[in-house]
Structures are given as C-alpha cells and as structure tokens.
Design an enzyme around this catalytic site. Structure first.
Site, PDB file in Angstrom:
ATOM      1  N   GLU A  94       0.985  -3.076  -5.127  1.00 20.24           N
ATOM      2  CA  GLU A  94       0.562  -1.703  -4.846  1.00 20.24           C
ATOM      3  C   GLU A  94       1.751  -0.863  -4.359  1.00 20.24           C
ATOM      4  OE1 GLU A  94      -3.474   0.531  -3.259  1.00 20.24           O
ATOM      5  OE2 GLU A  94      -2.962  -1.412  -2.402  1.00 20.24           O
ATOM      6  N   ASN A 129       0.843  -1.209   0.000  1.00 21.75           N
ATOM      7  CA  ASN A 129       0.000   0.000   0.000  1.00 21.75           C
ATOM      8  C   ASN A 129       0.879   1.261   0.000  1.00 21.75           C
ATOM      9  OD1 ASN A 129      -2.233   1.617  -0.014  1.00 21.75           O
ATOM     10  ND2 ASN A 129      -2.789   1.280   2.119  1.00 21.75           N
ATOM     11  N   HIS A 132      -2.150  -4.445   4.956  1.00 15.39           N
ATOM     12  CA  HIS A 132      -1.991  -5.885   4.735  1.00 15.39           C
ATOM     13  C   HIS A 132      -0.830  -6.400   5.585  1.00 15.39           C
ATOM     14  CE1 HIS A 132      -4.411  -6.197   0.869  1.00 15.39           C
ATOM     15  NE2 HIS A 132      -4.269  -4.890   1.006  1.00 15.39           N
ATOM     16  N   ASN A 160      -7.806  -9.697  -3.846  1.00 14.09           N
ATOM     17  CA  ASN A 160      -8.994  -8.902  -3.527  1.00 14.09           C
ATOM     18  C   ASN A 160     -10.284  -9.723  -3.557  1.00 14.09           C
ATOM     19  OD1 ASN A 160      -8.781  -6.119  -2.700  1.00 14.09           O
ATOM     20  ND2 ASN A 160      -7.648  -5.765  -4.611  1.00 14.09           N
ATOM     21  N   ASP A 162      -2.202  -9.931  -3.899  1.00 16.35           N
ATOM     22  CA  ASP A 162      -3.487  -9.477  -3.386  1.00 16.35           C
ATOM     23  C   ASP A 162      -4.538  -9.755  -4.455  1.00 16.35           C
ATOM     24  OD1 ASP A 162      -5.704  -8.143  -2.473  1.00 16.35           O
ATOM     25  OD2 ASP A 162      -4.752  -6.177  -2.342  1.00 16.35           O
TER      26      ASP A 162
END
Length: 255
Positions: A36, A9, A246, A150, A148
């Site tokens: 990300e 992130n 995360h 999602n 990830d």
C-alpha cells in the site's frame, strides 16, 4: 537473513512519521517488503528510493494514490511484476523477486471492508490467487510471501473475534481459503511457528484507542515453504513507533 514486511498505508505518510529514519537505523536487514505504497515512482520520497543503498523495486497501481507494493534487497534480484491476472496486476498487488534458489514476494490482498463490491473483488482475488500459489509450490524453490493478507486466520489472531465473525477479514470463507494455503499447499505461517502467544497483532483500527488498548488483528504474514519456515529463528512485531496503522513484522532465518 532478516526480512521485514510492513503495510505503510502510504509511503509518503510513513516517511513523515519517521519510517525512513527507523529503517536506516534498524538492525541490519536483507529484504524489506512494503504494501500500500500509494505512490508512483516519481512520488517516492528520496529517503525511501533505495535505503541503505539497497536494490529497490516498486510496482505502483495504475490508479493514482492507491495500493502498490515494493521490495528493497541487499542483493540485486530478478523481478517479476504481477501474477498474471490483469484486474489485480493493474492494482499493484504482487511483486516477485528471485535470489538464486529463493523467491521473496510482496503481496497485498484486497480489503472487503468498504462494502459488498469490494468483498466481491476480494473473493475474485482469492479465486485467481490460489492457482498461482499452487504453481509457486511446484517450482521446487524456497519461497516466502510477505504482506498484508487482510485475513485473520484463527480466533487467536484478533481481539474481538466473536463480534467480527460476519465481517470482512474474518469471514468463514476467507479463513477456509487461508487454511487451504496451509493445509493443502503446504505453506507455513512462520510467525505462528515461532510465537504461539495471544494478543500479537499487526493492525489496529484508528477508532476507539485500538492501538493504545491493543485491540488489533494479525493480518500481516510471512508465509513460507516448510524448509525455509523451519529455519526461522526469531520473530518480532515493532510497536514502539507508529508509522502506519500496521506494524513492521520482522523474521530472522538461518541460512
């Protein structure tokens, strides 16, 4: 072989929170997959350009400060950027590395939580990605897809599953798609092969003390071919420090 995956992130944000120090001091690893990263090549912090003298590959998104994936590896890989879909390759969502007969992928699936337009984008990704996964399985190589996704696959994979049945990440269509990845294509959710316990999550909302109360979702995976999954020996989710919303997911494989 130890593989770590983490949605940072923002690689610069995670570096400020101590991720680089943790990665430098962690038990020896072979491959690290990041998602990300939200940074162009020139914006990667020095401590995360090639930690532990690793070979680093970055795939930033064309849009500044958005998406992007990366892989660190002890051995020099052959690198393939993108999976042949211009819309999502421009977003920096897929990075493939090859080591002899092993393929390791860092993948970041879109989130649909910000609105119908993003959910539509996520469904387009799923439609384009499944044929690519089919082609991967036909290569007769050992493969692990880290990242990830999602999507929380089953009720055990998120705390408040009843309240989220109509929310992105736990929609029936998304879960059915992931079931196809496992049941039709033969990939294996390696963590669940090792650890069948509830309350094992990798992402927590920033709202409502979700981290402290462990009200989370398991949406970060290492998904592998059956033979490689059968060699998995240990799994762990690191929660002692907060580098991102995360947590790092680590898997050990006996090769």
């Amino acid at each position: 072989m130890r593989i770590i995956t983490l949605n940072v992130n923002g690689i610069r944000s995670s570096e400020r929170r101590g991720f680089a120090r943790w990665l430098a001091r962690a038990e020896p690893w072979d491959i690290v997959c990041l998602q990300e990263i939200k940074a162009a090549h020139d914006d990667i912090p020095r401590s995360l350009k090639a930690p532990r003298s690793s070979h680093a590959a970055f795939l930033p998104a064309e849009r500044k400060g958005y998406s992007g994936v990366a892989i660190y590896a002890k051995r020099p890989p052959r690198i393939v950027a993108g999976f042949g879909c211009p819309e999502f390759d421009a977003e920096g969502r897929y990075l493939e590395t090859h080591f002899a007969d092993l393929t390791v992928v860092s993948v970041y699936l879109p989130s649909g939580s910000s609105g119908p337009h993003r959910q539509a984008s996520k469904f387009r990704f799923l439609e384009a990605f499944l044929p690519h996964l089919t082609k991967l399985r036909q290569r007769k190589r050992e493969i692990v897809l880290c990242g990830d996704w999602n999507i929380a696959h089953r009720e055990i994979d998120l705390k408040n599953w009843r309240a989220n049945r109509k929310n992105s990440g736990f929609l029936p269509e998304e879960r059915a798609w992931l079931t196809r990845v496992f049941d039709e294509l033969g990939f294996v959710d390696v963590f669940r092969r090792i650890d069948p316990r509830p309350d094992r999550y990798t992402w927590w909302s920033n709202r409502g003390q979700a981290w402290a109360k462990n009200v989370g979702w398991r949406i970060d995976y290492q998904i592998a071919t059956p033979r490689l999954a059968g060699r998995a020996r240990a799994a762990s989710i690191f929660r002692d420090r907060w580098f991102s919303d995360h947590a790092p997911l680590t898997m050990d494989y006996r090769l």
